[in-house]
Design a protein around this motif. Sequence first.
Motif, short mmCIF file in Angstrom:
data_model
loop_
_atom_site.label_atom_id
_atom_site.label_comp_id
_atom_site.label_asym_id
_atom_site.label_seq_id
_atom_site.Cartn_x
_atom_site.Cartn_y
_atom_site.Cartn_z
N THR A 1 60.27 15.42 17.42
CA THR A 1 58.80 15.59 18.13
C THR A 1 58.81 15.32 19.25
O THR A 1 59.28 14.19 19.71
CB THR A 1 57.86 14.68 17.01
N ALA A 2 58.30 16.05 20.05
CA ALA A 2 57.96 16.09 21.64
C ALA A 2 56.96 16.75 21.96
O ALA A 2 56.53 17.63 21.56
CB ALA A 2 59.45 16.18 22.31
N PHE A 3 56.39 16.12 23.01
CA PHE A 3 55.33 16.82 23.86
C PHE A 3 56.01 17.04 25.40
O PHE A 3 56.57 15.91 25.97
CB PHE A 3 54.03 15.94 24.19
N HIS A 4 55.55 18.06 26.11
CA HIS A 4 55.81 18.34 27.44
C HIS A 4 54.81 18.59 28.09
O HIS A 4 53.98 19.32 28.03
CB HIS A 4 56.90 19.39 27.57
N VAL A 5 54.25 17.83 29.28
CA VAL A 5 53.00 17.86 30.08
C VAL A 5 53.65 18.12 31.45
O VAL A 5 54.45 17.47 31.94
CB VAL A 5 52.05 16.84 29.90
N GLU A 6 52.73 19.11 32.15
CA GLU A 6 53.09 19.22 33.61
C GLU A 6 51.57 19.09 34.33
O GLU A 6 50.80 19.33 33.93
CB GLU A 6 53.65 20.73 34.09
N ASP A 7 52.09 18.54 35.56
CA ASP A 7 50.77 18.41 36.58
C ASP A 7 49.53 17.42 35.86
O ASP A 7 48.43 17.94 35.89
CB ASP A 7 50.20 19.62 37.23
N LEU A 8 50.06 16.40 35.50
CA LEU A 8 48.92 15.21 34.84
C LEU A 8 48.58 14.48 36.10
O LEU A 8 49.20 13.86 36.84
CB LEU A 8 49.73 14.59 34.01
N VAL A 9 47.11 14.68 36.19
CA VAL A 9 46.24 14.10 37.50
C VAL A 9 45.11 13.08 36.80
O VAL A 9 44.58 13.50 36.02
CB VAL A 9 45.90 15.14 38.40
N ILE A 10 45.27 11.74 37.26
CA ILE A 10 44.10 11.04 36.90
C ILE A 10 43.38 10.92 38.36
O ILE A 10 43.82 10.22 39.25
CB ILE A 10 44.81 9.64 36.53
N ALA A 11 42.12 11.03 38.25
CA ALA A 11 41.27 11.44 39.34
C ALA A 11 41.22 9.82 39.86
O ALA A 11 41.06 8.79 39.34
CB ALA A 11 39.82 11.87 39.05
N ASN A 12 40.89 9.72 41.43
CA ASN A 12 40.59 8.30 42.04
C ASN A 12 39.22 7.94 41.67
O ASN A 12 38.30 8.72 41.10
CB ASN A 12 40.62 8.44 43.55
N ALA A 13 38.82 6.53 41.85
CA ALA A 13 37.57 6.35 41.47
C ALA A 13 36.61 6.43 42.71
O ALA A 13 36.87 6.71 43.82
CB ALA A 13 37.59 4.56 41.46
N PRO B 1 56.27 10.79 39.34
CA PRO B 1 55.01 10.18 39.33
C PRO B 1 54.83 9.70 40.97
O PRO B 1 55.62 9.13 41.43
CB PRO B 1 55.27 9.12 38.23
N ASP B 2 53.39 9.93 41.02
CA ASP B 2 53.08 9.33 42.39
C ASP B 2 51.61 8.47 42.23
O ASP B 2 50.64 9.19 41.62
CB ASP B 2 52.77 10.49 43.57
N ILE B 3 51.66 7.22 42.36
CA ILE B 3 50.53 6.20 42.20
C ILE B 3 50.27 5.72 43.41
O ILE B 3 50.91 5.35 44.40
CB ILE B 3 51.08 5.19 41.20
N LYS B 4 48.67 5.61 43.48
CA LYS B 4 48.05 5.28 44.78
C LYS B 4 47.01 4.36 44.41
O LYS B 4 46.08 4.43 43.86
CB LYS B 4 47.44 6.30 45.69
N LEU B 5 47.49 2.76 44.62
CA LEU B 5 46.53 1.54 44.39
C LEU B 5 45.69 1.22 45.65
O LEU B 5 46.35 1.12 46.84
CB LEU B 5 47.14 0.42 44.07
N ILE B 6 44.42 1.03 45.49
CA ILE B 6 43.67 0.83 46.84
C ILE B 6 42.87 -0.45 46.34
O ILE B 6 42.15 -0.30 45.14
CB ILE B 6 42.85 1.92 47.50
N ARG B 7 42.78 -1.33 47.37
CA ARG B 7 41.87 -2.66 47.40
C ARG B 7 40.77 -2.30 48.61
O ARG B 7 41.34 -2.25 49.77
CB ARG B 7 42.49 -3.94 47.47
N ALA B 8 39.45 -2.23 48.38
CA ALA B 8 38.77 -1.95 49.47
C ALA B 8 38.20 -3.24 50.25
O ALA B 8 38.69 -4.27 49.79
CB ALA B 8 37.24 -1.28 48.90
N GLY C 1 34.11 6.69 45.81
CA GLY C 1 34.01 5.62 46.66
C GLY C 1 35.21 5.23 47.48
O GLY C 1 35.40 4.78 48.69
N PHE C 2 36.41 5.69 47.11
CA PHE C 2 37.74 5.48 47.35
C PHE C 2 38.45 7.02 48.04
O PHE C 2 38.14 7.99 47.40
CB PHE C 2 38.73 4.93 46.19
N GLU C 3 39.29 6.50 49.22
CA GLU C 3 39.81 7.78 49.85
C GLU C 3 40.89 8.43 48.88
O GLU C 3 41.53 7.61 48.17
CB GLU C 3 40.44 7.34 51.30
N GLY C 4 41.15 9.54 48.97
CA GLY C 4 42.30 9.94 48.01
C GLY C 4 41.77 10.78 46.97
O GLY C 4 40.58 10.79 46.26
N GLU C 5 42.47 11.91 46.67
CA GLU C 5 42.15 12.73 45.35
C GLU C 5 42.41 12.22 44.19
O GLU C 5 41.73 12.62 42.97
CB GLU C 5 42.74 14.15 45.57
#
Length: 703
Positions: A61-73, A111-118, A75-79
Amino acid sequence: MNRIVFILIALAALLLAVLLFLPGLIPVAAFKGRIETQASAALGREVTIGDNLSFRIFPRTAFHVEDLVIANAEGFEGEYLARVEEADIGVKLLPLLSKSVEIDRFVLTRPDIKLIRAQDGAVNWNLASAEQAPQEESQSSESDSGQLRDLKLGDVRIEGGAARYTDAAAGTSYALEDMDLSVVLKSLSEPLEAKGSLTFQGEPAKIDMVLTSLAAVMEKKPGNLKLNLDIGEASAGADLEIATKDGLRYSGPATLDAPDLPAFAALVGTELADAPGFDNLSVKGDIDGTDTQMRLDNTSIVFDKIEAQGALALDWSGARPKASGVLSTDKLDLRPYMPPPAQSDEGFPEWSEAPMDFASLNNIDAEFDISTNEILINDLEFGESRIKLTIDQGRMTAQIPELSMYGGQGSGRLVVNARGATPSFAGNFDVGSVQAQPFTTDLMKTDNLLGLGSFKLNFTASGASQAAIMRTIDGSGGFDLADGAIKGVNIAAMVRAAGELSEGFNLAALQSAVSKARGPAEQTDFSEFLSDFSITDGLVNAPTISLNGPYLTMTGKGTVNLAEQTVNISLSPRATTTIDGEGGRAFQAPVKIGGTFSQPTIGVDAEALAKKGFQRTLENVLSKDKKGEEEEDGEESEQDPARQILEGIIGGQKKKTDEPQAGEEEASAEPSTEDALINEGLNAIFGKKKKPAEETEDDTPEN
């Protein structure tokens, strides 16, 4: 029977067909919108996935996903907060029936992760909404029917991953790239292991981490983290207890070894100025900290050439890191942070005009209480001392309540202010029972002063070079020495030799006595030698100099030009034939100390000798038979060499005759034999150098 067998075979074939073709029959794309909606609601953030979404049962059993995007919060810069180019997830179906998740394959590709502290401290990785959190907590307290019982990971990998952390409040940013990590988790109650390689701030890094247990961390309970990390040439290790309930906190033994400190500082977001020192750092101790500060107890530190033990605290939440603590060290070597001393093969070196660099003071703020058995500052050596050191935005203040130097004890304070374009300095020192010879040897490059005494100095100065500082130094001070000696000259013997002029002498004996008094084996003993002085623009003015010793008492005054390294001191010694000065005979003759720090001179002051009344005394020697001379018939009687020398010393004149005298009319083109003899005698007695054109072999030693 055959029919039953046929039916079983048919069912098996049908089941196989279902396993082979069912994933293709299920309209997965039709559920794409529902998956995005449910995921967005769960995370409190918009979640989107690409159209290439697939599902299969066979061979697993397997799943395959492409181009998974979690939007930014908002008030923060970046998509986006996170983006995954591809995700392959293999899940075993049967464990799901018992509400356990057993993942035998979980591969994230790029994967590309962008963490921001304002600036206000808000972060963009809080995925659950504020409204959902209390509700979820209430639901979980009422029933755990939907709670995950366990999680098992098989082949879990991150390939070509990247992450960036930006702290707007601290003005720092960290980048991780080329992450190739493998993760092992047999169950939530067992250790989570992560191992792999990455690039941190452009430097290759390796990580080996074990977290026990993940279940505790998920429930915000304390867990244990073992970490070994190599970044460039630096390495770190820790065995920490971590907690996340009220923010990140960690404690436990830790080590850090940074053989290239500037490179390591740049990696963690601190640029060190290109200045002397700050080359390497090694730290080992018990750590207790958060994401912006930490404290180390039972600490061993190696910083450049300094080895210390004690407690240390670091805070990197601001624009400039701050260190503080209480440390003890066997040797505090400050030479790497000081401008190097000028070098000279002969005597005292000239002051250097080379710019001095105090940029190290802008690298870090600090507050330290340091106890040490030895301090090294260029050529000076200090003993057991205590220093309260403060560095604040480029200004260093060293309070020294306990100072040991060259056998003595005292206290002091030194301020170095490098905030402006031109550094400034201030200090005051008061020490007693100092051994003068080793102190002056290291400070002035001369070992001619012996004794035990006290020294006081208060000063201010400014300048970007040694020479500039000496030209601007102002202040005051004094010294008081006891039971010592001045090597290289016997002032009492010199004064007695000059005093013998009052009773007649022969030239060879006087020359020999004066030369011997300045010999390397001679010295002036004293029971007390003291002076106070002031300093203005590098000129030391000593209005009172006093020396008392066997066979000698002396007063004087003079100046020392620190910038030009010249000496001009006049002394009025009184030499006696008895050790205590009582009874016996006494002699007086002015003495002059001149020359430079490298080549000082000392001798009888001929000019002062004439001015202070010796002329009348010496004229008695010239008046062997005054009456007889007056009865001569106009011709001068023959003078002996002693009389000729003395006339030169006191400026005596020949007896007037009817002939014009030299100097009243045109002077002779060449000096007379008598004048040459006088000059020779003066050179021998007073240590004056001949002019180059008149140089001859001279055995008289010079100081």
